[in-house]
Motif scaffolding. Structure first.
Motif, PDB file in Angstrom:
ATOM      1  N   LEU A   1       1.929  11.021  -6.628  1.00 24.80           N
ATOM      2  CA  LEU A   1       2.538  11.717  -5.505  1.00 24.80           C
ATOM      3  C   LEU A   1       3.085  13.066  -5.955  1.00 24.80           C
ATOM      4  O   LEU A   1       3.826  13.158  -6.930  1.00 24.80           O
ATOM      5  CB  LEU A   1       3.682  10.876  -4.916  1.00 24.80           C
ATOM      6  N   ALA A   2       2.688  14.109  -5.235  1.00 22.83           N
ATOM      7  CA  ALA A   2       3.133  15.457  -5.589  1.00 22.83           C
ATOM      8  C   ALA A   2       3.141  16.327  -4.349  1.00 22.83           C
ATOM      9  O   ALA A   2       2.445  16.050  -3.364  1.00 22.83           O
ATOM     10  CB  ALA A   2       2.215  16.061  -6.659  1.00 22.83           C
ATOM     11  N   GLU A   3       3.924  17.375  -4.408  1.00 30.10           N
ATOM     12  CA  GLU A   3       4.004  18.313  -3.282  1.00 30.10           C
ATOM     13  C   GLU A   3       2.615  18.875  -2.977  1.00 30.10           C
ATOM     14  O   GLU A   3       1.887  19.299  -3.872  1.00 30.10           O
ATOM     15  CB  GLU A   3       4.973  19.449  -3.629  1.00 30.10           C
TER      16      GLU A   3
ATOM     17  N   GLY B   1       0.827  -1.192   0.000  1.00 33.69           N
ATOM     18  CA  GLY B   1       0.000   0.000   0.000  1.00 33.69           C
ATOM     19  C   GLY B   1       0.865   1.246   0.000  1.00 33.69           C
ATOM     20  O   GLY B   1       2.066   1.198   0.254  1.00 33.69           O
ATOM     21  N   LEU B   2       0.225   2.401  -0.285  1.00 39.47           N
ATOM     22  CA  LEU B   2       0.953   3.660  -0.389  1.00 39.47           C
ATOM     23  C   LEU B   2       0.252   4.735   0.430  1.00 39.47           C
ATOM     24  O   LEU B   2      -0.955   4.935   0.306  1.00 39.47           O
ATOM     25  CB  LEU B   2       1.036   4.101  -1.843  1.00 39.47           C
ATOM     26  N   VAL B   3       1.022   5.406   1.276  1.00 37.53           N
ATOM     27  CA  VAL B   3       0.523   6.522   2.081  1.00 37.53           C
ATOM     28  C   VAL B   3       1.348   7.760   1.749  1.00 37.53           C
ATOM     29  O   VAL B   3       2.570   7.686   1.655  1.00 37.53           O
ATOM     30  CB  VAL B   3       0.628   6.206   3.590  1.00 37.53           C
ATOM     31  N   ALA B   4       0.669   8.884   1.549  1.00 35.90           N
ATOM     32  CA  ALA B   4       1.344  10.166   1.340  1.00 35.90           C
ATOM     33  C   ALA B   4       1.106  11.023   2.573  1.00 35.90           C
ATOM     34  O   ALA B   4       0.020  10.993   3.165  1.00 35.90           O
ATOM     35  CB  ALA B   4       0.800  10.857   0.094  1.00 35.90           C
ATOM     36  N   PHE B   5       2.130  11.764   2.979  1.00 37.78           N
ATOM     37  CA  PHE B   5       1.940  12.621   4.144  1.00 37.78           C
ATOM     38  C   PHE B   5       2.752  13.904   4.020  1.00 37.78           C
ATOM     39  O   PHE B   5       3.812  13.947   3.388  1.00 37.78           O
ATOM     40  CB  PHE B   5       2.316  11.883   5.436  1.00 37.78           C
ATOM     41  N   ALA B   6       2.199  14.936   4.583  1.00 38.72           N
ATOM     42  CA  ALA B   6       2.883  16.230   4.758  1.00 38.72           C
ATOM     43  C   ALA B   6       2.454  16.702   6.136  1.00 38.72           C
ATOM     44  O   ALA B   6       2.858  16.135   7.138  1.00 38.72           O
ATOM     45  CB  ALA B   6       2.523  17.207   3.653  1.00 38.72           C
TER      46      ALA B   6
END
Length: 319
Positions: A157-159, A129-134
């Protein structure tokens, strides 16, 4: 390597005896040939051939016997076997600092490329799985065996993809744990063997405390491997003014140590790929002792074919 029936290895003494007998016979034949005075008869009895040829079939035959004996003793070894329902969550930092160009072409692009290669190197049966975080975290791709969906998620995925600025490492871990719990209907009662990989370039600046999230990971028996990516000289351009964004991996180190995972530092794309390869050798596998006698028997049979082929080719007879 260990042996299920080590006493059978004593049969190797018989193989050694055959080897000694063969050498003695060769020596005796050499002496017998020298006694001939009729050179024409000697050439018929023992025609001149390359010396090594006559020994190859016998050598292969003896090697075959030795390998078959080893296989007969039932050798066993620890083999890495993919765990059933093994699950890996890759959490990638998409904060503004990941646009720093101290890593070509920039930290985020390099991270995406390395993540894609890492995923391709995992067994097909692994759930990834894939998680994006900021400043917050979101599941981009739920854990599944569909590699196409995962690669599409990596490309997205991007800023600023999560909508909130900052670096929320604790939120990334918590969101990854939730994704693991939602793997299937069994996950609530029978959690799958899982690993979380967190890639970031900075310390925690928002969201949940990473220490608390690490405690949850420990309770769930999910090690968190962390990667600190970037250099101390990193900077991003904002309105024509460079803003320094040096890498800070202390929080990531603390999380990895607390959960039983590994902490890694990478300052180039090549180092990041090497880190992922190192992690890939440990996630989702278990060591299982298996019978490997078939390996020795198979090689022994190949040696037997070689011995037979050599005899037929050079001497028109079987050994």
């Amino acid at each position: 390597m260990t042996w299920a029936s080590p006493v059978r290895l004593w049969l190797l003494v018989g193989v050694l005896a055959l080897a000694v007998y063969y050498l003695l016979m060769q020596r005796r034949q050499s002496r017998y040939a020298v006694r001939f005075t009729n050179l024409r008869l000697l050439d018929r009895v023992a025609p001149e051939r390359p010396a090594w040829r006559r020994h190859v079939p016998a050598g292969l035959f003896l090697a075959m016997l030795a390998l078959l004996v080893v296989g007969f003793a039932r050798p066993t070894a620890e083999v890495r076997v993919p765990r059933e329902r093994a699950t890996v969550i890759v959490a990638v930092d998409v904060s503004t600092s990941m646009l720093a160009t101290d890593v070509e072409p920039d930290r985020l692009t390099a991270a995406k490329m390395a993540a894609g290669r890492f995923v391709d190197g995992l067994p097909d049966e692994f759930n990834v799985g894939l998680v994006a975080f900021a400043g917050s975290a979101a599941v981009f791709v739920p854990p599944d065996t569909d590699r196409g969906a995962l690669h599409s998620g990596i490309e997205r995925l991007a800023e600023g993809a999560t909508g909130v600025q900052g670096t929320a490492i604790g939120e990334a871990i918590s969101t990854s744990l939730q994704a693991i719990r939602g793997l299937d209907n069994q996950a609530a009662k029978q959690p799958p063997p899982a690993r979380i990989i967190v890639l970031s370039d900075g310390a925690n600046t928002s969201g949940r405390d990473p220490v608390e999230a690490a405690d949850d990971a420990v309770a769930a028996k999910v090690p968190v491997h962390t990667i600190s990516f970037g250099t101390l000289s990193g900077s991003v351009d904002r309105g024509g003014r460079p803003i320094q964004v040096p890498v800070d991996g202390q929080t990531l180190r603390d999380v990895a140590e607390a959960t039983g995972g590994r902490y890694h530092e990478a300052s180039t794309s090549e180092e990041l790929r090497a880190v992922y390869e190192d992690i890939g050798t440990s996630v989702g596998y278990r060591l299982e002792r298996q019978d490997i006698s078939a390996r020795f028997i198979g090689i022994g049979l190949l040696f037997a074919l070689g011995a037979a082929a050599g005899s037929l080719r050079w001497f028109s007879r079987l050994p």
